[in-house]
Scaffold this active site. Structure first.
Site, PDB file in Angstrom:
ATOM      1  N   HIS A 115       0.797  -1.239   0.000  1.00 14.92           N
ATOM      2  CA  HIS A 115       0.000   0.000   0.000  1.00 14.92           C
ATOM      3  C   HIS A 115       0.820   1.276   0.000  1.00 14.92           C
ATOM      4  CE1 HIS A 115      -4.031  -1.752   0.856  1.00 14.92           C
ATOM      5  NE2 HIS A 115      -3.299  -2.712   1.392  1.00 14.92           N
ATOM      6  N   ARG A 117      -4.634  12.093   5.671  1.00 18.26           N
ATOM      7  CA  ARG A 117      -3.603  12.248   6.686  1.00 18.26           C
ATOM      8  C   ARG A 117      -2.667  13.395   6.313  1.00 18.26           C
ATOM      9  NH1 ARG A 117      -3.290   8.515  11.189  1.00 18.26           N
ATOM     10  NH2 ARG A 117      -1.222   9.391  11.492  1.00 18.26           N
ATOM     11  N   LYS A 133       1.936  14.334   0.634  1.00 17.33           N
ATOM     12  CA  LYS A 133       0.601  14.702   0.161  1.00 17.33           C
ATOM     13  C   LYS A 133       0.505  16.200  -0.150  1.00 17.33           C
ATOM     14  CE  LYS A 133      -1.518  10.939   2.847  1.00 17.33           C
ATOM     15  NZ  LYS A 133      -2.278  10.099   1.915  1.00 17.33           N
ATOM     16  N   THR A 172      -8.092   7.027  -1.914  1.00 25.86           N
ATOM     17  CA  THR A 172      -9.466   6.548  -2.036  1.00 25.86           C
ATOM     18  C   THR A 172     -10.427   7.702  -1.783  1.00 25.86           C
ATOM     19  OG1 THR A 172      -9.182   5.759   0.238  1.00 25.86           O
ATOM     20  CG2 THR A 172      -9.122   4.101  -1.509  1.00 25.86           C
TER      21      THR A 172
END
Ligand code: 26W
Length: 797
Positions: free
Chosen positions: A353, A542, A547, A649
Site C-alpha cells: 500500500h 492524513r 501529500k 481513495t
C-alpha cells in the site's frame, strides 16, 4: 428483502430498553441508540449463523483478510441501510418522539485504523458481504483507536479515543473460541529415533479472546465477520500472588493486556517498537489458530487447507502469519518442510500500500529472536533456502542476493518475506502496481513476473452517496432509476444528462443543500462559520509532506498577498477546507497544521479579504466527518508528488459526489482521468517519469525560490510571520531540500487553480464536469475491487 415486521422490531427495541433498566418514557437518546443497535446486531448475528451454515455445507473457499487496521466508522446507519430497515426504524422512533438521525449521532466511530489502508479494509468487508463471499476480517480489538485530535492554539494535541462505552454494543464475544499465544522463552531441540524435534520452553502465554463485529451486505444474505482479538492474561498468577509477589503477578497481566491497549498512530512510518511486534504476532498467531482450527473441525486435515482458504496480508503488518502457519504445520501437525511450504505458498497473498521508504517494515534480528524464538528459526530457515535458491541462479551477484534476502544485516525484512512467499502480490492502482514492478520489488519481479498484478482500490460507495448525500441520490433516482443502488456501474447512465440544463440546476441545488448541512454541522460541533456561497475546495487526508498540504498553503498565501494589494480584484469566493491528523511524533506535519491554522486566523482578521477567501481547519478528521464533507465538496485536492500516493481513495469519494479533481498524475488519479476524460479533470505538475528525470538531473529548489517572485514572497511570508507565528523549518525545508518537489510543481499548480476558478464561473461547464465525474465513479466501487481479488488473486468461484 427483510422479513422483520415493524411490531417485532418495536418489541425487540422495548425489550432491549428494559434490559438497560429504563422505559421508553424515560430513555435518553443514548439508551435508544443502544437498544436500536442491539436489535440490529441480533439480526446480524442470526443472519450470519445462517450464512455460515450454508457456506460450510457447500464447502466454499474462505477469505481471511488480515489487517492491523479496520477503520469502520459508525455501524447503525450503514446496517439499517444495508438491511433495508431504515423506514421501519424511522417510524418506530417517531412513535417515541425520537429522531433516528439523532441516534446515529450517539454512536462513536470505531476508529481502529489510521487512514487509507484501514478504511480500505473496512470498505472491502462491505464488498465481501454484498458480493456474497464467505469472508472474515481479522484484527485487534484496540481499547483505544486512532486518537481524537484537538486543535489548541493551532497545534494538534492528542486525546485518547475511548470508543468502547458506545461501541461495545456491536461486539459479540466468543470466549469459547479463545486461543493462547506464546511469547519469549527458548527453544529446546533434540533428536529422537532419527527425527528432529523442537520444544518451546519457558514462554509467556497471552490469551486471545475474539469479539465479532458483523457487516451486512447491501440487499444480500451474506454477512462478513470482523473478528477482533482482545489480549488477556491467561489466569491471574495466583502462585506468585500467594508467595507475596504482587508485582510479578500484576506485571504479567499488565504486559498481556498492553497488547490490545492502543492502535499505533503512525501512518507510513515504522518505529520498530517491541510492543508493535508483539501486537503483530498476537494478531497473526490468534488468527491462524482460528482459521486452522475451523478448517480442522470441517475437514479433519490440513492437506486441503489452501484449496479451502486464502489468507490475505494487508500490507506487511500481518506478515508473521506466514511463519506461524509453517510452525503449525511443522510443529503441531507433523508435516515435513516441503509439504508445509507448498501449502503455505498456495495460501498467502499480499497487497502493498505504499512506496514510502520509511514505511518498509524491518525488525531488529535480536529483538525478533528474543520475542519470537521459534518464529525466528522458521524465518531464518526460509531465508536459508531462499538464498540457496538464489545462489544457484545469481552466485556471481552477491549484492543482489543480499538486497533480496529476508534476513540480512541484523534485520528481518517483512516485505521480502511476503513477496517471496505469496502466490500473488498486488499494488492498489495501475500506476502503483507498475512502480512496484519497476522499482520497489523489481528484482523479485525479474524472477517471478507472474506473481505481480494490480487491483485498483474501490470504496463502499453506498456509504458516501446513498447514505450521506440524499440530495444527489434523489436526483439520480429520478433520472436513471434505482439500478445504481445495487450496481455502481449503472451510474454511467447519468452521462446522458451531463449537458442537461435542468439537471445542472438540480445538481447545483443538491450541492448547496449538502454545503448547508456541512456548515450547520460544523457550526454545531466546532463553532466554525462557513460561507456556503463560496466554492468549497477541500483537502482531507492524513497530514504528510508527500501529500503536499503545504503546496496548497503556498497557493492560498499567494492569493492572499495578491488580494492585500488588490482588494477590489475580481475573485471567485473560495473556502479552502483542510482536515488531517498528523502522526504524533511527526514534527513537520505538526508544523504544517499550525501554519494552516495561523493562515486561517490571519485571513479571518481582514474583513474585506475574508469575504472572498477563507481557510478552515476541521478538527478530528474521521470517517464520520468525511460523510458530511464529501457531499459538500466542489474541488477535490489530490496533489501528491507523482509516484508517491499509492492510490488514494478519498479522490473516489469526492468524484462520486460530483467534485472536480484538481490533481497530479498520481495513484488512482490517473485512472480517474482516464475515465472522466481530460475535459473533466484538472491535471497539473510533473508525472512520475518527469519526477524521476528531474531528480536525476539534480533538483535545486532554491533556484525556484530565486526565480519565481510568487514563491519567494510566499516563503518569505511564512518565515516572517503568519498571525504572529513564524515557520522557519518549513521555509528552510522547501528552499534547501524540498523532498516532495513542492516548488517544482508550484507554477503549474497556480495555473491549474486559475483554471478551476475560470471553469467554476461557467455553471454549464462546471456542472457538466460534475455530472461526468458522478457518471464515471462506478468503476471505483469496492464491489468491483473485491470481485477482482476474488477472480484474479483468490481463485474463488
Ligand atoms: C507501520 C507503519 C505504517 C502504517 C500504515 C506503514 C504503512 C501504513 C499504510 C500502508 C499507509 C497507508 O494507509 N497507505 C495508503 O493505503 C491506501 C489504500 O490502499 C492508499 O489509497 C493510499 O494511497 C496509501 O497511502
Amino acid at each position: 428483502m427483510n422479513t422483520y415486521s415493524t411490531d417485532y422490531l418495536k418489541n425487540q427495541i422495548e425489550e432491549n430498553i428494559a434490559m438497560l433498566h429504563e422505559t421508553t418514557d424515560t430513555a435518553s437518546n443514548q439508551t435508544f441508540y443502544k437498544a436500536a443497535a442491539k436489535t440490529v446486531n441480533d439480526i446480524l448475528i442470526e443472519r450470519s449463523k445462517h450464512f455460515q451454515a450454508q457456506a460450510a455445507s457447500k464447502g466454499v473457499k474462505q477469505v481471511n483478510y488480515l489487517s492491523m487496521e479496520f477503520l469502520m466508522g459508525r455501524s447503525l446507519k450503514n446496517s439499517l441501510y444495508n438491511l433495508g430497515l431504515v423506514d421501519q426504524f424511522e417510524k418506530i422512533m417517531k412513535d417515541y418522539d425520537v429522531n433516528l438521525t439523532d441516534l446515529y449521532e450517539c454512536e462513536p466511530d470505531a476508529g481502529l485504523g489510521n487512514g487509507g489502508l484501514g478504511r480500505l479494509a473496512a470498505c472491502y468487508l462491505d464488498g465481501f458481504a454484498t458480493q456474497g463471499y464467505n469472508a472474515y476480517g481479522y484484527s485487534i480489538l484496540y481499547e483505544f483507536g486512532i486518537f481524537q485530535q484537538k486543535i489548541v492554539d493551532g497545534w494538534q494535541t492528542e486525546l485518547p479515543d475511548n470508543w468502547l462505552p458506545g461501541g461495545r454494543v456491536w461486539l459479540h464475544a466468543k470466549p469459547e473460541l479463545a486461543v493462547d499465544v506464546h511469547f519469549g522463552g527458548y527453544i529446546d531441540e533434540f533428536w529422537d529415533n532419527g527425527y528432529h524435534f523442537t520444544s518451546h520452553k519457558n514462554y509467556t502465554t497471552v490469551k486471545a479472546v475474539p469479539y465479532d463485529m458483523y457487516v451486512s451486505g447491501y440487499n444480500s444474505p451474506a454477512v462478513a465477520i470482523l473478528r477482533l482479538w482482545k489480549a488477556e492474561s491467561p489466569a491471574f498468577d495466583m502462585e506468585s500472588f500467594n508467595r507475596g509477589d504482587y508485582t510479578h503477578a500484576l506485571s504479567q497481566s499488565m504486559t498481556a493486556e498492553a497488547i490490545s491497549k492502543v492502535l499505533y498512530p503512525n501512518d507510513n512510518h515504522t518505529q520498530g517498537k517491541m510492543l508493535r511486534l508483539r501486537q503483530q504476532y498476537f494478531l497473526c498467531a490468534a488468527s491462524v489458530a482460528d482459521i486452522t482450527n475451523r478448517h480442522m473441525r470441517e475437514y479433519g486435515t490440513l492437506d486441503n487447507f489452501a484449496e479451502k482458504n486464502t489468507i490475505h496480508i494487508n500490507d506487511t503488518h500481518p506478515t508473521l502469519a506466514i511463519p506461524e502457519l509453517m510452525r503449525i504445520l511443522l510443529d503441531e501437525c507433523g508435516y515435513g518442510w516441503d509439504h508445509a511450504w507448498k501449502i503455505v505458498t498456495k495460501t498467502f497473498n499480499y497487497t502493498n500500500h505504499t512506496v514510502m521508504k520509511e514505511a518498509l517494515e524491518v525488525w531488529n534480528e535480536d529483538i525478533f529472536k528474543e520475542i519470537l524464538p521459534r518464529i525466528y528459526q522458521i524465518v531464518a530457515e526460509i531465508n536459508r533456502r531462499f538464498v540457496e535458491e538464489m545462489n544457484q541462479q545469481f552466485a556471481w551477484d552477491t549484492m543482489r542476493i543480499e538486497r533480496m534476502a529476508i534476513v540480512s544485516n541484523h534485520q528481518v525484512r517483512m516485505a521480502n518475506l511476503c513477496v517471496y512467499t505469496s502466490n500473488k502480490v498486488n499494488g492498489v492502482s495501475k500506476l502503483h502496481s507498475e512502480i512496484i514492478k519497476q522499482n520497489v520489488f523489481h528484482e523479485f519481479y525479474d524472477l517471478y513476473p507472474a506473481k505481480f498484478t494490480n487491483v485498483t482500490n474501490g470504496i463502499a460507495y453506498r456509504r458516501w452517496l446513498l447514505q450521506s448525500n440524499p440530495w444527489l441520490t434523489n436526483l439520480l433516482k429520478s433520472t436513471i432509476g434505482d439500478g445504481f443502488l445495487q450496481d455502481a456501474s449503472q451510474l454511467k447512465k447519468f452521462e446522458k444528462y451531463a449537458t442537461d440544463k435542468k439537471v445542472h440546476k438540480q445538481l447545483a441545488e443538491a450541492k448547496l443543500s449538502a454545503k448547508k448541512a456541512l456548515a450547520s454541522y460544523m457550526k454545531k460541533t466546532q463553532g466554525i462559520e462557513m460561507n456556503v456561497n463560496s466554492m468549497f475546495d477541500v483537502q482531507v487526508k492524513r497530514m504528510h509532506e508527500y501529500k503536499r498540504q503545504h503546496l496548497n498553503a503556498l497557493n492560498i498565501i499567494t492569493d492572499y498577498l495578491y488580494l492585500k494589494e488588490n482588494p477590489n480584484a475580481d475573485f471567485v469566493p473560495k473556502t479552502y477546507i483542510f482536515g488531517a491528523k498528523a502522526a504524533p511524533g511527526y514534527y513537520m506535519a505538526k508544523q504544517i497544521i499550525k501554519l494552516l491554522c495561523c493562515l486561517a486566523e490571519e485571513i479571518k482578521k481582514d474583513p474585506v479579504i475574508s469575504k472572498k477567501l477563507s481557510v478552515v481547519y476541521l478538527e478530528n478528521y474521521s470517517v464520520t466527518l468525511s460523510e458530511y464533507i464529501m457531499p459538500a465538496s466542489e474541488v477535490s485536492e489530490q496533489i501528491s508528488l507523482a509516484g508517491t500516493e499509492a492510490s488514494g481513495t478519498g479522490n473516489m469519494k469526492f468524484m462520486l459526489n460530483g467534485a472536480v479533481t484538481l490533481g497530479t498524475m498520481d495513484g488512482a488519479n490517473v485512472e480517474i482521468c482516464e475515465r472522466v476524460g481530460n475535459d473533466n479533470i484538472v491535471i497539473f505538475g510533473m508525472d512520475a517519469e518527469q519526477v524521476e528525470t528531474t531528480k536525476e538531473m539534480g533538483y535545486a529548489p532554491i533556484e525556484y525560490y530565486n526565480n519565481n517572485p510568487d514563491i519567494k514572497r510566499a516563503i518569505d511570508f511564512i518565515e516572517s510571520g503568519v498571525a504572529g507565528s513564524t515557520f522557519p523549518d518549513i521555509a528552510n525545508s522547501l528552499k534547501w531540500n524540498d523532498p516532495y518537489m513542492v516548488l517544482a510543481d508550484f507554477d503549474s499548480y497556480r495555473k491549474a487553480q486559475a483554471k478551476i476558478s475560470e471553469l467554476y464561473q461557467k455553471p454549464d461547464v462546471w456542472y457538466t464536469m460534475a455530472a461526468m465525474n458522478i457518471a464515471n465513479a462506478g468503476y471505483f466501487s469496492a464491489d468491483r475491487s473485491v470481485k477482482d481479488y476474488a477472480t484474479g488473486i483468490w481463485e474463488l468461484e
